[in-house]
Scaffold this motif. Structure first.
Motif, PDB file in Angstrom:
ATOM      1  N   TYR A 265      29.191   8.016   5.233  1.00 46.91           N
ATOM      2  CA  TYR A 265      28.617   9.255   4.715  1.00 46.91           C
ATOM      3  C   TYR A 265      29.382  10.466   5.255  1.00 46.91           C
ATOM      4  N   ARG A 268      32.701  10.955   3.510  1.00 50.77           N
ATOM      5  CA  ARG A 268      32.537  11.608   2.206  1.00 50.77           C
ATOM      6  C   ARG A 268      32.324  13.113   2.378  1.00 50.77           C
ATOM      7  N   ASN A 272      36.316  14.434   2.341  1.00 45.44           N
ATOM      8  CA  ASN A 272      36.538  14.362   0.896  1.00 45.44           C
ATOM      9  C   ASN A 272      36.898  12.942   0.447  1.00 45.44           C
ATOM     10  N   VAL A 274      36.775   9.161  -1.069  1.00 44.53           N
ATOM     11  CA  VAL A 274      36.235   8.458  -2.224  1.00 44.53           C
ATOM     12  C   VAL A 274      35.718   7.108  -1.735  1.00 44.53           C
ATOM     13  N   ILE A 275      34.459   6.816  -2.002  1.00 44.41           N
ATOM     14  CA  ILE A 275      33.847   5.555  -1.564  1.00 44.41           C
ATOM     15  C   ILE A 275      33.947   4.543  -2.698  1.00 44.41           C
ATOM     16  N   ASP A 322      31.157   5.881  -4.880  1.00 46.82           N
ATOM     17  CA  ASP A 322      31.603   6.656  -6.040  1.00 46.82           C
ATOM     18  C   ASP A 322      32.099   5.726  -7.138  1.00 46.82           C
TER      19      ASP A 322
END
Length: 335
Positions: A265, A268, A272, A274-275, A322
């Motif tokens: 978390y 993210r 910045n 991307v998961i 994401d």
């Protein structure tokens, strides 16, 4: 206080049920622990999005690899999972998908839950291409099972992201992809290579190569010290990389849990990132600081949260990637 007519195995499993009722994912009794000395059947299972499949066995049962589990001793798998769920405190399906396949090969658990009649033998009913196969297995010491070595049959790119699990953290530069892979398996400092020193080494690599992407693999990270990753954020900010788009990618899985999920978390929010991957196996808001103790007579190990609920984001129960990756058996076995 005594429990009549119960052996050590039954008592351990009943205690696991009681502890699971607390409803805290981090307060539980892991029934795979060595102190129980449970045996095993020579079958390794994995819960894919399209069912529970055999992913490994011995040479004797090599033909069942890739087959879907339908039942054990003619009890349907859905009913078995319902029974197993009483032993596993889980805030979402990911945790259940991670733990329950391990329990499906432990004879003492299956017998205690009245799934099989005797821990000595079990009949696994498997399916492939609409054809059912019944396989009778005999229990044995889990340390004596001659598993098939499947890693030398895996493609290089798949193998790349399935190694270095014995280390808490490691990295490698993939020159062909201009990518740095950061394997983060446990949020715990390694005295042989302190995390701060490791981070400096890793960023030295980033500084000296044309790095286009950093992939942080946290699929197998079950937590620990969340603040350990602060050193990573510090080095990112020094280079103004924390605002760069499409630079950091974080891989999650059903075993991504507790403080590790908190780190995802943070990545993210602060980097910045991307998961990408499976829905993690834990809740974003959790009780902190797990302590482990052994019961004096049985030596049974119990894990227990010792601090109040930690809230990463009170509006989120879990963290959704994401890019949500569906893991099906056909994608796995195509390797």
């Amino acid at each position: 206080f005594t429990i009549p007519f119960k052996n050590h195995t039954d008592i351990s499993i009943e205690m696991a049920k009681i502890v699971a009722k607390i409803g805290d994912e981090r307060t539980w009794i892991d029934l795979t622990q060595d102190s129980l000395k449970f045996q095993a059947y020579p079958i390794e299972l994995y819960w894919f999005d399209d069912g529970i499949f055999v992913i490994n066995s011995t040479q004797e049962y090599s033909s069942i690899i890739g087959q879907r589990l339908v039942a054990i001793n003619h009890l349907p798998i859905d009913e078995i999972i319902t029974k197993l769920s009483s032993l596993i405190p889980s805030g979402n399906e990911g945790r259940l998908k991670y733990i329950s396949p391990k329990y499906l090969s432990i004879p003492e658990i299956l017998e205690a839950l009245d799934i099989i009649d005797s821990a000595d033998q079990a009949t696994y009913i498997l399916e492939k291409e609409n054809k059912l196969t019944e396989v009778q297995m005999t229990s044995t010491s889990k340390n004596k099972i001659p598993w098939i070595d499947l890693y030398n049959k895996i493609s290089p790119m798949v193998s790349l992201f399935n190694q270095n699990f014995e280390k808490n953290y490691s990295f490698q530069y993939l020159s062909a992809y201009q990518t740095l892979q950061f394997q983060y398996n446990l949020c715990k400092n390694d005295v042989k290579l302190p995390f701060d020193e490791f981070i400096k080494n890793m960023f030295h690599e980033i500084d000296n190569h044309e790095i286009q992407k950093v992939i942080i693999d946290m699929r197998h990270n079950s937590g620990g010290n969340k603040k350990l990753l602060d050193a990573f954020f510090t080095e990112l900010r020094k280079r103004n990389l924390h605002t760069k788009s499409d630079f950091i990618y974080v891989m999650t899985g059903r075993a991504t849990f507790a403080e590790a999920l908190g780190n995802v978390y943070q990545l993210r929010q602060k980097a910045n990132a991307v998961i990408i991957g499976e829905k993690p196996g834990g809740q974003l808001n959790y009780f902190e600081d797990v302590v482990e103790f052994s019961l004096p007579n049985s030596q049974l190990k119990v894990q227990c949260s010792s601090k109040p609920l930690y809230t990463e984001n009170p509006k989120l129960d879990t963290l959704m990637p994401d890019i949500l990756v569906s893991i099906t058996a056909d994608k796995y076995f195509i390797r």
